[in-house]
Design an enzyme around this catalytic site. Structure first.
Site, PDB file in Angstrom:
ATOM      1  N   THR A 185       9.193  20.089  13.861  1.00 56.93           N
ATOM      2  CA  THR A 185       8.547  18.975  13.161  1.00 56.93           C
ATOM      3  C   THR A 185       7.708  18.237  14.192  1.00 56.93           C
ATOM      4  O   THR A 185       8.000  18.296  15.397  1.00 56.93           O
ATOM      5  CB  THR A 185       9.577  18.010  12.551  1.00 56.93           C
ATOM      6  OG1 THR A 185      10.338  17.447  13.609  1.00 56.93           O
ATOM      7  CG2 THR A 185      10.506  18.720  11.581  1.00 56.93           C
ATOM      8  N   GLU A 330      10.352  21.559   7.104  1.00 54.89           N
ATOM      9  CA  GLU A 330      11.679  22.035   6.694  1.00 54.89           C
ATOM     10  C   GLU A 330      11.650  22.826   5.388  1.00 54.89           C
ATOM     11  O   GLU A 330      12.608  23.487   5.037  1.00 54.89           O
ATOM     12  CB  GLU A 330      12.622  20.833   6.492  1.00 54.89           C
ATOM     13  CG  GLU A 330      12.996  20.073   7.753  1.00 54.89           C
ATOM     14  CD  GLU A 330      11.990  19.000   8.148  1.00 54.89           C
ATOM     15  OE1 GLU A 330      10.806  19.094   7.763  1.00 54.89           O
ATOM     16  OE2 GLU A 330      12.393  18.055   8.857  1.00 54.89           O
ATOM     17  N   LYS A 439      10.505  -3.917   3.112  1.00 54.84           N
ATOM     18  CA  LYS A 439      11.561  -4.629   2.380  1.00 54.84           C
ATOM     19  C   LYS A 439      11.284  -6.119   2.452  1.00 54.84           C
ATOM     20  O   LYS A 439      11.528  -6.761   3.455  1.00 54.84           O
ATOM     21  CB  LYS A 439      12.929  -4.286   2.967  1.00 54.84           C
ATOM     22  CG  LYS A 439      13.373  -2.883   2.564  1.00 54.84           C
ATOM     23  CD  LYS A 439      14.096  -2.157   3.667  1.00 54.84           C
ATOM     24  CE  LYS A 439      13.990  -0.656   3.475  1.00 54.84           C
ATOM     25  NZ  LYS A 439      13.609   0.064   4.677  1.00 54.84           N
ATOM     26  N   TRP A 444      11.280  -3.930  -2.743  1.00 53.96           N
ATOM     27  CA  TRP A 444      10.515  -2.938  -1.992  1.00 53.96           C
ATOM     28  C   TRP A 444       9.030  -3.058  -2.290  1.00 53.96           C
ATOM     29  O   TRP A 444       8.637  -3.226  -3.442  1.00 53.96           O
ATOM     30  CB  TRP A 444      10.920  -1.536  -2.417  1.00 53.96           C
ATOM     31  CG  TRP A 444      12.201  -1.068  -1.839  1.00 53.96           C
ATOM     32  CD1 TRP A 444      13.063  -1.776  -1.051  1.00 53.96           C
ATOM     33  CD2 TRP A 444      12.769   0.225  -2.024  1.00 53.96           C
ATOM     34  NE1 TRP A 444      14.132  -0.994  -0.732  1.00 53.96           N
ATOM     35  CE2 TRP A 444      13.983   0.234  -1.314  1.00 53.96           C
ATOM     36  CE3 TRP A 444      12.371   1.373  -2.702  1.00 53.96           C
ATOM     37  CZ2 TRP A 444      14.806   1.348  -1.272  1.00 53.96           C
ATOM     38  CZ3 TRP A 444      13.183   2.479  -2.665  1.00 53.96           C
ATOM     39  CH2 TRP A 444      14.389   2.479  -1.956  1.00 53.96           C
TER      40      TRP A 444
END
Ligand code: ADP
Length: 545
Positions: A185, A330, A439, A444
């Site tokens: 990654t 992944e 937040k 959110w």
């Protein structure tokens, strides 16, 4: 009762043989800045045999890692198929990693050979003394003598080495679950982690890429692979091309919008794949110097969210269909692809195309809430996306055996770190990466929603939104804006532009105007660096009342 079917392994050796024979006239071409150098799949088959013979001469066998440190070009494509086909494991190194990370991943993977592009030799030379397992370096497209070999390392010229090899090789068909390739990654949100693909996973994934529910390219396409071969298994393009007989066009090091557009003008690709920042640059290039790019029937865009304004601009101004897709290193990487369902038209069709896409049968998906329970796919409930399937990793690579970190895996599911919702008919809409969600006062705010919306303003070239500490609300959004050349816009105007798209409490009061959004090694907005710039006081922030 067992089936009567033959138990034929899904093998990249079989794929190479198929491509070099039954698709032998298809081509891989590399842009040179003024034209292309082209090899047929038939020639690629012979070149693969020569490379495999050379590697075997170095003692490379089944399971040994062979690295590449290269641009997207013919030689890289040969390595991409020849190395796994001989049973070894291809490790495409990300040439843009920070030096410590590059050295870390090459040592962690225990690469024994690295194939390096001539133009990258000066960079690679800095790393080589620290690469503990590398014994041979092969320099392609350049001068091998320019590389000083440390003790115990031999440097070879690709051309000379391969010229001395036979052009046949008995590629072994090995267990389909064996390692074929690995990719780390890019470390956007942490240290690079190694993912190992199998022959089986790459084969099945390539079939999905070719399918109409995937990227849907076929033998009549000329596929421009802008996404680097080292990014997330090259999005599956090389193997899907070999499988479908599509021609492949490689940009080599000519990745700026100007040269990319010159190449497109000359080569007229019908299909392309790249992250949104590349397409943003191409759009700006087209605005500065108009050009017909309607030969591109589809451009697959993923890696980060595609702003709807960008999709519309390509479709309405240039006749190019942007196909939005979601995936990860992944997940090989194809997860979901935004083909709208049959029968929808107009704005409803666009709404589907803006999503991260629909999951195919091979990728199971679920959303998990903060309390660990699965939330419904009702198109509204939010949760962390978890996926599983035959081309999704079950662990991260470590020399001692796969690592199953509970932060990353949940009872056989991969935790993606992405927060979103799934509609009852299987379309994913991502709200944010869990690390990037802002937040504010217990609620959110999606940084991606703000970015997408503000990038719809005519003066805005790029916008990245991060959460910054706030005494009253814990966190509030800070919008970093890059204005288009020759345009002006003040923070007030941009906030007014957002006013009818967001609740009042979501509207950002903090704004900063910057020359460029820092980018990761694969061209995504680097919010980690932006946060650090803010923390270091490097950004001039306007706070609206
Ligand atoms: P890195 O994690 O280092 O950036 P990857 O390219 O594997 O490397 O990143 C995968 C991540 O990219 C996903 O988990 C997701 O956060 C993001 N991503 C990929 N495609 C999209 C998309 N279409 N929309 C939004 N985010 C995306």
């Amino acid at each position: 009762m067992l089936s009567t079917m033959q138990d034929e392994p899904l093998s990249l050796a079989t794929l190479l043989k198929y491509a070099a024979t039954f698709q032998g006239d298809s081509t891989v071409s590399t842009w040179t800045g003024t034209g292309v150098r082209t090899m047929t799949y038939r020639e690629m088959g012979a070149e693969s045999a020569r490379l495999a013979n050379a590697l075997r001469g170095f003692g490379i066998g089944v399971g040994d890692r062979v690295g590449t440190f290269m641009w997207n070009n013919n030689e890289h494509m040969v390595a991409y198929i020849a190395v796994p086909a001989m049973g070894a494991v291809l490790h495409a190194l990300n040439i843009r990693l920070f030096p410590e990370q590059l050295v870390y991943v090459a040592n962690h993977a225990e690469d024994q050979v690295v194939i390096v592009d001539g133009t990258l030799v000066p960079m690679f030379a800095q790393y080589l003394p620290n690469l503990k397992t590398v014994r041979h370096v092969i320099v392609a497209n350049g001068d091998a003598s320019a590389l000083q070999a440390p003790e115990g390392v031999q440097v070879h010229s690709y051309t000379e080495l391969l010229a001395a090899q036979p052009d046949t090789f008995d590629f072994p068909v090995i267990d389909e679950r064996s390692a074929a390739a690995m990719c780390y990654t890019s470390g956007t949100t942490g240290d690079p982690k190694g993912v190992v693909y199998s022959h089986r996973s790459n084969w099945l994934h390539a079939m999905q890429v070719c399918s109409p529910m995937g990227m849907g390219f076929n033998g009549s396409d000329n596929v421009l692979a802008i996404v680097p071969l080292f990014h997330a298994n090259a999005w599956g393009l090389p193997y899907a091309a070999l499988m479908s007989g599509a021609n492949v066009l490689m940009p080599d090091r000519f990745l700026q919008p100007g040269p990319l557009l010159e190449m497109m003008e000359d080569q007229k690709p019908s299909f392309a794949a790249a992250v949104p920042t590349i397409w943003g640059g191409v759009l700006a290039g087209l605005a500065a110097k108009p050009q017909d790019i309607s030969h591109l029937r589809t451009a697959v865009v993923g890696g980060s969210a595609v702003p709807p304004s960008m999709m519309r601009a390509f479709q309405e101004q240039h006749g190019v269909r942007i196909l939005h897709a979601w995936g990860m290193t992944e997940t090989s990487p194809l997860g979901s692809v935004a083909h709208p369902p049959a029968g929808v038209t107009g704005e409803q069709e666009w709404e589907y195309r803006y999503t991260q896409g629909r999951f195919p049968a091979s990728v199971q998906a679920r959303l998990v809430g903060d309390d660990g329970s699965v939330v419904p796919n009702d198109g509204e409930s939010l949760g962390e996306l978890e996926v599983r399937g035959p081309w999704i990793t079950a662990s991260y690579y470590s020399p001692e055996g796969g690592v199953i970190d509970p932060d990353k895996f949940d009872d056989g599911w991969l935790r993606t770190g992405d927060v979103g919702k799934i509609s009852p008919n299987g379309y994913l809409t991502l709200v944010d990466r869990s690390k990037d969600v802002i937040k504010s006062g217990g609620e959110w705010i999606s940084s991606v929603d703000l970015e997408n919306a503000v990038m719809g303003h005519l003066a805005v070239a790029e916008a990245a939104v991060i959460g910054v500490p706030d005494e009253k609300w814990d966190e509030r959004p800070l919008v970093a804006i890059v204005l288009k050349e020759g345009t002006e816009a003040k923070a007030e105007e941009l906030r007014d532009f957002l006013a009818d798209k967001f609740a009042k409490w979501q509207l950002p009061e903090r704004w900063t105007f910057i020359a460029e959004v820092p980018k990761t090694s694969v061209g995504k907005f680097d919010k980690k660096r932006l946060r650090a710039q803010y923390a270091d006081g490097d950004l001039t922030v306007t706070t609206l009342s």
